[in-house]
Scaffold this active site. Structure first.
Site, PDB file in Angstrom:
ATOM      1  CG  HIS A 156     -16.149 -61.943 -36.450  1.00 47.32           C
ATOM      2  ND1 HIS A 156     -16.254 -61.265 -37.639  1.00 47.32           N
ATOM      3  CD2 HIS A 156     -16.656 -63.187 -36.670  1.00 47.32           C
ATOM      4  CE1 HIS A 156     -16.810 -62.051 -38.546  1.00 47.32           C
ATOM      5  NE2 HIS A 156     -17.052 -63.224 -37.990  1.00 47.32           N
ATOM      6  CB  CYS A 198     -12.993 -55.538 -37.886  1.00 49.30           C
ATOM      7  SG  CYS A 198     -13.924 -56.292 -39.243  1.00 49.30           S
TER       8      CYS A 198
END
Length: 404
Positions: A156, A198
């Site tokens: 992440h 991301c």
């Protein structure tokens, strides 16, 4: 500020500096999952999938560093105890491959850093080799100026940062400085950086070291998506960007002789497949985009077995031909001296010298008719000359083949 000007000068110097003139002789892989907890199952599956692929393509375990912060195979929520899958078909167990790798004696996994060992500090130490002398060699990245290094990271992240186990972060500037140290210490020949998270493309904006190709799964302000879930496992089992990288590698690289180029691999990551803007940075690589895209995929994902030859041992084709000519002249001189010896008409030395080019190492001397001790000495010397010439020619050709 002055300190910033100084930093910029250092970066410009590094970018302008040429790469070390070294032969590419080995490939290494650093594969990092940065997420723990069951709902991040796909990040561990991403990493294990790349691990299996580079092993299939020939990189041995002792040249792969695998960092896994959690053990999904033994998680109490895992319906399939002891197994991890990257597809809902569950045909391939990434933890204990019962397929081709097991047949080759390569089944199972070797985790180098597990659980709380997967930290930003240990990752930076791994890249820069800043360890105490007691640190095991099996947990070190033992690369040099001849090594191509593949670094894959998944987890992440956000704008210019990647989380490590939800407790700390590594920034794009941390990575950039670590790569700069690697370059200064001659710890790589070429480096391919891959990241699936991301806003992944922001993680390589700060890079400034030569010889680096960087690619990511999503642009700034974009998410990186999972590909699909397994209803029995209960969570997503792989991310889209990594899934299509694997699809390409498993489809088009069927052996270690495959001649597929990086440009083809990068072009496979279309928006329709990935659902985000996958990016690639070429400008740090010598020759730019064209040269980077022409690199073979196996130059990073496969095995390379090269031979490093010291400068004093290198021999060109011209050099060994000159040596061979000198030996032929010496043989001719010995032949002339032999012909001056009374009663000798059919010399075995001339026969041997004539066979130097035609027969090479198979040239032999028939000494059955030479009764005189002087003739025996001459014939013996010629035999050594012939065999020496053949050996030098064979040795030079072997070295040239190794260099190529």
């Amino acid at each position: 500020m002055p300190c910033q000007d100084g930093d910029e000068a250092v970066k410009r110097t590094l970018v302008a500096a040429p790469l070390a003139d070294a032969v590419h002789t080995s490939n290494w892989a650093v594969l990092v999952s940065t997420s723990r907890f069951w709902f991040n199952y796909r990040h561990l599956a991403n990493t294990l999938s790349l691990y299996r692929t580079v092993k299939r393509l020939g990189i041995p375990d002792n040249q792969i560093i695998l960092m896994l912060p959690d053990d999904m195979a033994c998680n109490p929520r895992n319906t399939f105890t002891g197994s991890v899958f990257n597809d809902k078909s569950r045909l391939l167990d990434l933890y204990d491959d019962k397929g081709a790798l097991e047949h080759l004696g390569m089944g199972g996994i070797e985790v180098d850093y597990r659980g709380n060992e997967v930290t930003v500090e240990n990752f930076i130490r791994l890249l820069t080799d800043r360890w105490p002398t007691s640190h095991p060699h099996s947990k070190r990245l033992m690369t040099g100026p001849q090594s191509n290094v593949l670094i894959y990271m998944t987890g992440h992240g956000g704008n210019e940062f990647l989380k490590f186990q939800d407790s700390e972060e590594i920034s794009s500037f941390d990575l950039a400085d670590a790569f700069a140290q690697m370059y200064e210490k001659k710890r790589y020949h070429e480096l391919l950086f891959m990241i699936d998270t991301c806003q992944a493309n922001t993680m390589y904006n700060a890079f400034y070291s030569p010889g680096v190709i960087a690619t990511g799964s999503s642009a700034k302000d974009q998410s990186s998506y999972s590909h699909h879930a397994d209803q029995d496992v209960g969570v997503a089992v792989i991310d889209r960007w990594t899934y299509f990288y694997l699809e390409f590698l498993e489809t088009y690289l069927n052996s270690t002789a495959s001649d597929v180029r990086l440009g083809e691999l990068f072009d496979y990551q279309t928006y329709d497949r990935v659902h985000s803007d996958a990016g690639v940075r070429y400008d740090l690589f010598p020759g730019g985009e064209l040269a980077a895209r022409e690199k073979r995929v196996l130059d990073f994902f496969g095995n390379v077995q090269g031979v490093e030859i010291e400068d004093g041992l290198k021999s060109s084709q011209i050099d060994w031909k000159k040596d061979l000519e000198a030996l032929q002249k010496l043989a001719a001189k010995v032949e002339g001296e032999q012909e001056d010896v009374e009663g000798v008409h059919d010399s075995p030395i001339a026969t041997a010298a004539g066979k130097l080019n035609a027969s090479g190492p198979k040239a032999t001397l028939d000494m059955a008719h030479a009764s005189d001790s002087f003739l025996k000495k001459i014939a013996g010397a010629a035999s050594l000359v012939v065999l020496g010439g053949a050996w030098m020619a064979s040795s030079a050709l072997t070295k040239q083949a190794a260099i190529k």
